[in-house]
Design a protein around this motif. Structure first.
Motif, short mmCIF file in Angstrom:
data_model
loop_
_atom_site.label_atom_id
_atom_site.label_comp_id
_atom_site.label_asym_id
_atom_site.label_seq_id
_atom_site.Cartn_x
_atom_site.Cartn_y
_atom_site.Cartn_z
N TRP A 83 0.81 -1.22 0.00
CA TRP A 83 0.00 0.00 0.00
C TRP A 83 0.84 1.27 0.00
O TRP A 83 0.36 2.33 -0.37
CB TRP A 83 -0.96 -0.01 1.18
N THR A 84 2.12 1.17 0.36
CA THR A 84 2.97 2.36 0.32
C THR A 84 3.25 2.79 -1.12
O THR A 84 3.60 3.93 -1.36
CB THR A 84 4.31 2.15 1.07
N HIS A 85 3.12 1.86 -2.06
CA HIS A 85 3.34 2.18 -3.48
C HIS A 85 2.03 2.53 -4.20
O HIS A 85 2.04 2.82 -5.38
CB HIS A 85 4.00 1.02 -4.20
N PHE A 86 0.95 2.45 -3.51
CA PHE A 86 -0.36 2.62 -4.13
C PHE A 86 -0.68 4.11 -4.29
O PHE A 86 -1.39 4.71 -3.49
CB PHE A 86 -1.43 1.93 -3.28
N SER A 87 -0.11 4.69 -5.33
CA SER A 87 -0.28 6.11 -5.62
C SER A 87 -0.21 6.31 -7.12
O SER A 87 0.56 5.63 -7.81
CB SER A 87 0.83 6.91 -4.94
N HIS A 88 -0.95 7.27 -7.63
CA HIS A 88 -0.94 7.54 -9.07
C HIS A 88 0.40 8.11 -9.55
O HIS A 88 0.60 8.30 -10.73
CB HIS A 88 -2.11 8.46 -9.46
N GLN A 89 1.32 8.36 -8.63
CA GLN A 89 2.65 8.83 -9.00
C GLN A 89 3.71 7.72 -8.90
O GLN A 89 4.85 7.94 -9.23
CB GLN A 89 3.07 10.00 -8.10
N SER A 90 3.30 6.55 -8.47
CA SER A 90 4.26 5.48 -8.23
C SER A 90 4.50 4.63 -9.48
O SER A 90 3.58 4.01 -10.00
CB SER A 90 3.77 4.56 -7.11
N PRO A 91 5.75 4.57 -9.95
CA PRO A 91 6.06 3.70 -11.09
C PRO A 91 5.98 2.21 -10.72
O PRO A 91 6.08 1.35 -11.59
CB PRO A 91 7.47 4.10 -11.48
N GLN A 92 5.78 1.90 -9.43
CA GLN A 92 5.62 0.52 -9.00
C GLN A 92 4.27 -0.06 -9.42
O GLN A 92 4.10 -1.27 -9.48
CB GLN A 92 5.76 0.41 -7.48
N ASN A 93 3.30 0.83 -9.67
CA ASN A 93 1.97 0.37 -10.03
C ASN A 93 1.96 -0.25 -11.42
O ASN A 93 2.58 0.26 -12.35
CB ASN A 93 0.97 1.53 -9.98
N TYR A 94 1.23 -1.34 -11.52
CA TYR A 94 1.10 -2.04 -12.80
C TYR A 94 -0.20 -2.85 -12.73
O TYR A 94 -0.31 -3.79 -11.95
CB TYR A 94 2.31 -2.96 -13.01
N PHE A 95 -1.18 -2.42 -13.52
CA PHE A 95 -2.50 -3.05 -13.51
C PHE A 95 -2.98 -3.31 -14.94
O PHE A 95 -4.14 -3.09 -15.26
CB PHE A 95 -3.51 -2.15 -12.78
N MET A 96 -2.08 -3.77 -15.80
CA MET A 96 -2.41 -3.93 -17.21
C MET A 96 -2.57 -5.39 -17.61
O MET A 96 -1.91 -6.26 -17.07
CB MET A 96 -1.32 -3.29 -18.07
N LYS A 97 -3.46 -5.61 -18.59
CA LYS A 97 -3.69 -6.96 -19.13
C LYS A 97 -2.88 -7.20 -20.40
O LYS A 97 -2.50 -8.32 -20.69
CB LYS A 97 -5.17 -7.13 -19.49
N ASN A 98 -2.65 -6.14 -21.20
CA ASN A 98 -2.17 -6.32 -22.56
C ASN A 98 -0.73 -5.89 -22.81
O ASN A 98 -0.30 -5.79 -23.96
CB ASN A 98 -3.06 -5.51 -23.51
N LEU A 99 0.02 -5.64 -21.75
CA LEU A 99 1.40 -5.19 -21.92
C LEU A 99 2.24 -5.75 -20.78
O LEU A 99 1.82 -5.71 -19.62
CB LEU A 99 1.44 -3.65 -21.90
N SER A 100 3.42 -6.25 -21.12
CA SER A 100 4.29 -6.82 -20.09
C SER A 100 4.79 -5.73 -19.14
O SER A 100 4.85 -4.55 -19.51
CB SER A 100 5.49 -7.53 -20.73
N ARG A 101 5.18 -6.15 -17.97
CA ARG A 101 5.72 -5.21 -16.98
C ARG A 101 6.98 -4.53 -17.54
O ARG A 101 7.18 -3.33 -17.35
CB ARG A 101 6.04 -5.96 -15.68
N GLU A 102 7.81 -5.28 -18.23
CA GLU A 102 9.05 -4.73 -18.78
C GLU A 102 8.77 -3.63 -19.81
O GLU A 102 9.39 -2.57 -19.79
CB GLU A 102 9.90 -5.84 -19.42
N LYS A 103 7.82 -3.89 -20.69
CA LYS A 103 7.44 -2.88 -21.70
C LYS A 103 6.82 -1.66 -21.03
O LYS A 103 7.08 -0.53 -21.40
CB LYS A 103 6.45 -3.46 -22.72
N PHE A 104 5.98 -1.90 -20.02
CA PHE A 104 5.35 -0.80 -19.31
C PHE A 104 6.42 0.08 -18.65
O PHE A 104 6.38 1.31 -18.76
CB PHE A 104 4.37 -1.34 -18.27
N ASP A 105 7.39 -0.54 -18.00
CA ASP A 105 8.49 0.21 -17.37
C ASP A 105 9.26 1.02 -18.42
O ASP A 105 9.66 2.16 -18.16
CB ASP A 105 9.44 -0.73 -16.64
N TYR A 106 9.47 0.43 -19.59
CA TYR A 106 10.15 1.14 -20.68
C TYR A 106 9.39 2.42 -21.05
O TYR A 106 9.98 3.49 -21.19
CB TYR A 106 10.28 0.21 -21.91
#
Length: 161
Positions: A83-106
């Protein structure tokens, strides 16, 4: 979702620019159904707009909202959520179905670097001075003093890096 078209945004941005208005653009990526193509289109559109500044957020389904319930039902909320990362400014958030975490981070990195460069560019700083102080054009000495001040700040920031 908002019922605003890209063409309406383009028209509005042109009105702002034409009238020397200080305006910024806000964008958000990371929606569950968003695709890589959607994100690329968002990046291209933000580069096209050229506002004075950008703000950027990452989709975050906050507890108690319909988006949270939907993301939770889709299995996009981890059971051991930090929950400490649960913010709209946190790059830790990832809630996607159609894109890998690595691509999202890119894409987060690409957008963040573009926005940082844009918001701190000399062109953007001068546009801010002109748009915020448009009346100074009638007083050229004061206007030039303000431009010189902005240039000094830019030089200090550049040499500090």
């Amino acid at each position: 979702y908002k019922k605003i078209t890209l063409e309406q945004i383009r028209e509005t941005s042109n009105i702002f620019k034409k009238n020397h208005m200080n305006w910024g653009a806000f964008l958000m990526i990371g929606f569950p159904e968003e695709t890589e193509s959607d994100i690329k289109n968002t990046i291209q559109f933000m580069k096209e707009l050229q506002p004075i500044s950008f703000e950027f957020s990452i989709f975050t389904p906050y507890p108690g909202t319909r988006l949270y319930e939907s993301a939770n039902k889709a299995g996009l909320i981890p059971k051991d959520v930090n929950w400490t990362h649960f913010s709209h400014q946190s790059p830790q958030n990832y809630f996607m179905k159609n894109l890998s975490r690595e691509k999202f981070d890119y894409y987060i990195k690409e957008i963040s670097e573009f926005i940082d460069s844009h918001n701190h560019s000399l062109k953007s700083l001068i546009r801010k001075v002109i748009n915020r102080n448009y009346f100074w054009i009638k007083h050229p000495i004061l206007f030039l003093e303000k431009i010189i001040l902005v240039l000094r700040i830019q030089i200090r920031q550049t040499t500090a890096c």
